[in-house]
Design a protein around this motif. Structure first.
Motif, PDB file in Angstrom:
ATOM      1  N   GLU A   7      35.286  30.795  35.736  1.00 37.66           N
ATOM      2  CA  GLU A   7      34.438  31.861  36.273  1.00 37.66           C
ATOM      3  C   GLU A   7      33.557  31.292  37.369  1.00 37.66           C
ATOM      4  O   GLU A   7      33.099  30.162  37.277  1.00 37.66           O
ATOM      5  N   LYS A   8      33.345  32.103  38.394  1.00 37.39           N
ATOM      6  CA  LYS A   8      32.474  31.689  39.492  1.00 37.39           C
ATOM      7  C   LYS A   8      31.854  32.937  40.104  1.00 37.39           C
ATOM      8  O   LYS A   8      32.543  33.924  40.335  1.00 37.39           O
ATOM      9  N   THR A   9      30.542  32.868  40.341  1.00 34.69           N
ATOM     10  CA  THR A   9      29.869  33.947  41.057  1.00 34.69           C
ATOM     11  C   THR A   9      29.803  33.558  42.528  1.00 34.69           C
ATOM     12  O   THR A   9      29.352  32.462  42.873  1.00 34.69           O
ATOM     13  N   ARG A  11      28.562  34.674  46.346  1.00 27.78           N
ATOM     14  CA  ARG A  11      27.547  35.504  47.011  1.00 27.78           C
ATOM     15  C   ARG A  11      28.155  36.267  48.185  1.00 27.78           C
ATOM     16  O   ARG A  11      27.907  35.951  49.350  1.00 27.78           O
ATOM     17  N   ARG A  14      32.483  42.293  46.685  1.00 24.79           N
ATOM     18  CA  ARG A  14      33.765  42.214  45.991  1.00 24.79           C
ATOM     19  C   ARG A  14      34.948  42.419  46.940  1.00 24.79           C
ATOM     20  O   ARG A  14      35.918  41.670  46.897  1.00 24.79           O
ATOM     21  N   SER A  95      31.973  43.304  40.559  1.00 29.34           N
ATOM     22  CA  SER A  95      30.702  43.369  41.279  1.00 29.34           C
ATOM     23  C   SER A  95      29.573  43.048  40.316  1.00 29.34           C
ATOM     24  O   SER A  95      29.509  43.590  39.215  1.00 29.34           O
ATOM     25  N   VAL A  96      28.696  42.127  40.742  1.00 25.62           N
ATOM     26  CA  VAL A  96      27.512  41.753  39.971  1.00 25.62           C
ATOM     27  C   VAL A  96      26.330  41.741  40.936  1.00 25.62           C
ATOM     28  O   VAL A  96      26.532  41.732  42.157  1.00 25.62           O
ATOM     29  N   ASP A  98      24.423  39.494  42.049  1.00 23.17           N
ATOM     30  CA  ASP A  98      24.415  38.375  42.999  1.00 23.17           C
ATOM     31  C   ASP A  98      25.614  38.358  43.940  1.00 23.17           C
ATOM     32  O   ASP A  98      25.725  37.471  44.777  1.00 23.17           O
ATOM     33  N   THR A 100      29.870  38.736  43.629  1.00 26.92           N
ATOM     34  CA  THR A 100      31.128  38.992  42.933  1.00 26.92           C
ATOM     35  C   THR A 100      31.372  37.913  41.895  1.00 26.92           C
ATOM     36  O   THR A 100      31.289  36.719  42.191  1.00 26.92           O
ATOM     37  N   LYS A 101      31.685  38.345  40.691  1.00 27.02           N
ATOM     38  CA  LYS A 101      32.088  37.385  39.663  1.00 27.02           C
ATOM     39  C   LYS A 101      33.609  37.330  39.681  1.00 27.02           C
ATOM     40  O   LYS A 101      34.276  38.342  39.465  1.00 27.02           O
ATOM     41  N   THR A 103      36.813  35.804  37.929  1.00 31.89           N
ATOM     42  CA  THR A 103      37.292  35.196  36.690  1.00 31.89           C
ATOM     43  C   THR A 103      38.789  34.957  36.835  1.00 31.89           C
ATOM     44  O   THR A 103      39.537  35.864  37.201  1.00 31.89           O
TER      45      THR A 103
END
Length: 142
Positions: A7-9, A11, A14, A95-96, A98, A100-101, A103
């Protein structure tokens, strides 16, 4: 078969992240150190068959892959021939606040001697795929 979840967020929005990470046609241009050759063999709507040479650590994988995209939620890669045949990767874009997450769920099937050492290589494989994710993130964030 090593199963890996990364997993990586990132910035960035999306749709932008998806446009980079799921753009298999541009992998060789974006990350030539990992994707030494990419040739699209056929495309029908959201499904493509692609010949790929992927450098992971000290090993080059020559594969025929099927990419299935569902914009902007998922990008799936099925290894249908060559090295790692039977492997399956699912990239999910969420979409988060911060950005895009991303996975990645990977079921990696290794053959030959790699199959025997696969259990021991899981950590190394996860590290190498993590590096690829980091490179995609850098591109998306610039």
């Amino acid at each position: 078969m090593p199963k890996i979840i990364l997993e990586k967020t990132i910035r960035a929005k999306r749709e932008h992240v998806f446009g980079i990470v799921a753009n298999y046609e541009n992998f060789q241009n974006l990350l030539p150190q990992y994707f030494t050759s990419v040739r699209v063999r056929s495309v029908r709507e959201n499904i493509a068959v692609v010949e790929e040479h992927l450098q992971v650590g000290s090993r080059e994988f020559v594969m025929m892959t099927k990419h299935v995209t569902k914009y902007p939620e998922t990008h799936e890669v099925f290894v249908i021939g060559g090295d790692a045949k039977g492997s399956h990767f699912v990239e999910q874009f969420e979409s988060v606040p911060d950005g895009t997450k991303l996975t990645v769920n990977a079921n990696i099937k290794l053959g030959g001697i790699s199959k025997i050492v696969g259990v021991f290589a899981k950590k190394k494989i996860a590290l190498e795929f993590g590096k690829i994710m980091d490179e995609f993130a850098k591109i998306a964030e610039t």
